[in-house]
Design an enzyme around this catalytic site. Structure first.
Site, PDB file in Angstrom:
ATOM      1  CB  CYS A  58      -0.747  -0.094   1.206  1.00  0.00           C
ATOM      2  SG  CYS A  58       0.025   0.239   2.560  1.00  0.00           S
ATOM      3  CG  ASP A 101       3.732 -24.784   4.381  1.00  0.00           C
ATOM      4  OD1 ASP A 101       3.750 -26.024   4.157  1.00  0.00           O
ATOM      5  OD2 ASP A 101       4.330 -24.249   5.218  1.00  0.00           O
ATOM      6  CG  ASP A 148       4.843 -29.106   0.659  1.00  0.00           C
ATOM      7  OD1 ASP A 148       4.946 -30.427   0.770  1.00  0.00           O
ATOM      8  OD2 ASP A 148       4.474 -28.501   1.496  1.00  0.00           O
ATOM      9  CG  ASP A 197       2.313 -29.761   3.315  1.00  0.00           C
ATOM     10  OD1 ASP A 197       2.816 -30.915   3.879  1.00  0.00           O
ATOM     11  OD2 ASP A 197       2.692 -28.797   4.006  1.00  0.00           O
ATOM     12  CB  CYS A 215       4.187  -0.604   1.793  1.00  0.00           C
ATOM     13  SG  CYS A 215       3.205  -1.556   2.897  1.00  0.00           S
TER      14      CYS A 215
END
Lengths: 747, 53
Positions: free
Chosen positions: A54, A640, A644, A462, A57
């Site tokens: 945003c 994640d 994986d 997962d 930031c």
């Protein structure tokens, strides 16, 4: 909207407004290897900053970096996450720049753009330019064409009409030569391979229309198709550009993989000095220093030091292991607590991380073979169009119309059947769907991922980090006195160990025990208010071991009772709701876990999953995915961990979480931005609605063709009818794409 | 109708100006960060504005 709203908004979007410092990988701490000296005499560094969403930031990052002495200009691109910094060589420390950004709470890593990516950026700009030129030409030619059509009943003299045609030709020919390049090149390339793609009929239609029109202009004829030819290019270029922008999102994925590889390492020279080198320059036998928070760039062996190491890459387990001198270390492991000195035994290309990257790439190539809906439609469409045009040409010759007339008719058929609507139908819908999902917290990286998601029938999940939060959470906080918690937090803040982090996060910001010292594998010790306090394993803290609970910590202050801290990897709140939602959508759900049987079964039972596999290695996960894909299933994989990533890449479509490892975010097609899993259901619903909408648009395009083609074949299509038919079908398709999706709610 | 000889080139010239302006915006990178631009308007600091103290 006031500044206050921006703050609220930024919190919703998950921006790190707290501004707490984040860990920096080695490459970010010593980015000197990535500084380029530009022609303008300035040093230049590109950084990839993640977590910014945003205005607050942008402003924080730019202001923070601009405030560093010596920095001339820092510019942040929110779409790509790229921060470009310029400074006079020698005047600023590149390490300070990355540290500043990390201290603001953003993940930062040096960014090394590949050649391929720079090329794609250029291509995007070129498409935009072509679109502008085609748009300009189409509008201006239309001014002449409308005048000619209006004056058709004798109001316009022949000389004026010919003059107008010449003006149109003057605009259309150079404009088409420039703006048609993307199509001509692609058609030519495909013809050389002996195939015909969508661009062949497009190029043919444009060239034929221009040729016929030029001939008509020179001979003083009545009908020209300059406007139609250029308008065709304009509409198609809009579709192409939208499509390019969608694929631009995929570049983010490639970039993150690159940034993983663009790591630096601290090489220890024989004279004892330390140099920052690029990871790819490391050769076997090099001695490398691994600071806490660093990821091992290559495989090797520990020669010095003792530390907790995050082995998630190998085992998929979040609990760290103790590593000491003599132990092997594998690329991708993260050093958590203490300095380690390792001797490299392989180059980066031969290391696990590179192997993982290759697996991910292999998966992505396989996925690249997915044929988009629009292309499938095109494959059926192209031969029909060509046959029709050829047949009408022959037909009119047979009837005795003369070559000139027959060519005009064939050109009209090609123009009217040209797939403007088809070219716009899919990208327009996908742009809208991707935008909507972004607002719901799902980042879609590839436009065709939505098409693939709409077709899935099996979901693989997962466990650790996906169904669960993936980090330990203190479960008995209620039974521990505030005083003990505060004592523990003062020690915990000095440590990077996941259990310490859990205590520190719960306690919030605060003081740290002055002389806190961490003993890897055991715990933290320090003096608080003159009392020695230990936080760590039972035997180390001086407690008689009472049970076999591995994930417990003991707090032991001299002269008091020991306090037990119990941790648990908690389920995400909406895991069960998501699984139920998936089942309600007719999907079969399966859990793949690297964890042991008991916790895997417990988690599956809590989430309501019947089918589970446990104790899987990364390779087992890939095998499972490939077995299902081999059976003709369409698989969605949600995961994640770094381990994986290959399975994510091997699945038909994949999702990852914002908290996931870089590699799996890079390998996944979509990334869920928040802590919640429910957006998975939203994504499936929107993708299905989007697929429906695309098919609907194809339906519109087909209907339009069924009406317009007979008119063209039998010679009723004048340039005016062609222009009206073409633009109206494109507008109908675009408006239909922009119409909000109606989604029926199922849980 | 002779007026067309002047009007059409004039109209085309104006249109070309517009096209030129658009090409300039593309080349100067104004479409490179479509996400950031909408947020930047909320930033309060006008470092480039010379506001008298």
């Amino acid at each position: 909207m006031s500044v206050g709203d921006t703050e609220v908004n930024s919190r919703d979007r998950g921006c790190p407004t707290m501004g707490g410092p984040v860990a920096m990988p080695g490459a970010a701490a010593y980015p000197s290897a990535f500084v380029r000296n530009e022609d303008d005499g300035l040093a230049h560094l590109d950084l990839l900053v993640r977590g910014a969403r945003c205005a607050g930031c942008i402003s924080k990052i730019e202001k923070g970096v601009n405030a560093i002495a010596g920095v001339q200009l820092s510019q942040f691109n929110l779409s790509t996450g790229k921060l470009s910094v310029n400074w006079v060589p020698g005047a600023a420390d590149p390490g300070l720049i990355t540290r500043t950004v990390a201290d603001l709470g953003y993940q930062v890593s040096p960014y090394d753009p590949g050649e391929a990516e720079i090329e794609r950026d250029k291509q995007g700009r070129f498409l935009l330019l072509c679109m502008a030129v085609a748009g300009f030409a189409a509008m201006n030619i239309m001014l002449f064409s409308v005048s000619v059509w209006a004056g058709v009943n004798g109001e316009m003299q022949d000389t004026t009409r010919v003059f107008f045609h010449w003006m149109s030709a003057l605009i259309a020919l150079p404009a088409a030569a420039f703006a048609g390049q993307p199509f001509f090149r692609s058609a030519f390339a495909s013809l050389r391979k002996g195939k015909a793609n969508m661009d062949v009929p497009i190029s043919l239609a444009v060239l034929l229309a221009l040729g016929v029109s030029l001939y008509e202009t020179m001979t003083g004829g009545e009908h020209t198709y300059f406007d139609a030819a250029v308008m065709l290019l304009f509409f198609l270029l809009i579709g192409r550009w939208l499509d390019h922008r969608l694929r631009g999102q995929t570049r983010l994925a490639a970039r993150e993989l690159l940034s993983l590889q663009a790591a630096t390492a601290n090489r220890l020279a024989e004279d004892g000095s330390v140099y920052a080198v690029q990871a790819r320059d490391i050769v076997p036998g090099d001695t490398i220093i691994l600071w806490p928070g660093d990821r091992a760039p290559v495989d090797g062996k520990i020669v010095e030091g003792r530390s907790d190491v995050d082995m998630a890459l190998v085992s998929g387990e979040s609990a760290p292991d103790l590593a000491k001198a003599g132990d092997p270390i594998r690329a991708g492991m993260v050093n958590l607590t203490d300095k380690l000195v390792i001797k490299a035994s392989a180059r980066t290309e031969d290391s696990l991380l590179a192997e993982l990257t290759r697996l991910v790439e292999a998966g992505e190539t396989a996925r690249g073979r997915f044929v988009k809906l629009a292309d499938r439609a095109a494959q059926a469409y192209v031969p029909i169009v060509h046959t029709l045009a050829a047949l009408s040409f022959i037909g009119w010759i047979v009837v005795g119309a003369g070559v000139h007339h027959a060519v005009l008719i064939a050109a009209a058929v090609l123009i009217i059947t040209c797939p403007c609507a088809l070219g716009l139908a899919a990208p327009a819908v996908q742009i809208v769907a991707v935008g909507r999902l972004f607002k719901r917290g799902v980042l879609v990286k590839a436009g065709d991922a939505l098409e693939r998601l709409a077709e899935i029938d099996t979901v693989l999940l997962d466990k650790t980090g996906t169904l669960t939060l993936g980090r330990p959470r203190l479960v008995n906080a209620g039974e521990i006195s505030a005083n003990s918690q505060e004592l523990a937090a003062k020690l915990a803040r000095a440590s990077r160990h996941p259990l310490s982090r859990a205590i520190a996060d719960l306690a919030g910001p605060g003081g740290v025990a002055k002389d806190a010292e961490e003993t890897p594998g055991h715990g933290v010790e320090g003096t608080i208010d003159g009392v020695r306090v230990r936080l760590g394993r039972a035997d180390w803290a001086g407690v008689e071991k009472q049970d076999e609970n591995r994930s417990g910590l003991w707090l032991m202050a001299k002269g008091t009772e020991p306090v037990h801290f119990i941790f648990e990897d908690a389920m995400r709140e909406d895991a069960g709701q998501m699984v139920a939602g998936l089942k309600a959508r007719g999907l079969s759900v399966e859990m793949l876990s690297g964890d042991r049987e008991a916790p895997a079964r417990a988690a599956a039972a809590e989430a309501g999953i019947d089918s589970i596999s446990f104790g899987l290695t990364p390779q087992d996960k890939i095998n499972r995915v490939e077995a299902l894909v081999g059976d003709g299933k369409k698989v969605l994989m949600i995961g994640d961990g770094l381990n994986d990533a290959p399975a994510l890449a091997a699945a038909n479509v994949s999702m990852s979480l914002a908290s996931a490892a870089d590699a799996s975010q890079a390998a996944a097609d979509m990334v869920l931005q928040g802590e919640k899993l429910i957006p998975v259901l939203t994504a499936i619903d929107i993708s299905r609605a989007g697929r429906g909408r695309i098919l609907q648009n194809f339906g519109f395009a087909a209907t339009y063709n069924m009406i317009a083609v007979p008119l063209a074949v039998f010679g009723f299509v004048t340039p005016m009818i062609a222009a009206i038919a073409m633009s109206s079908s494109s507008i109908v398709v675009t408006l239909n794409a922009l119409r909000p999706f109606m989604i029926r709610r199922k849980t | 109708m002779n007026i067309l000889v002047y009007l059409i080139p004039a109209a085309l010239f104006l249109a070309l100006l517009g096209l030129g302006a658009f090409i300039w915006t593309v080349k100067s990178g104004q479409y490179d960060d479509m996400e950031g631009a909408k947020w930047r308007i909320f930033m309060d600091d006008n470092q480039d504005d010379h506001i008298p103290e």
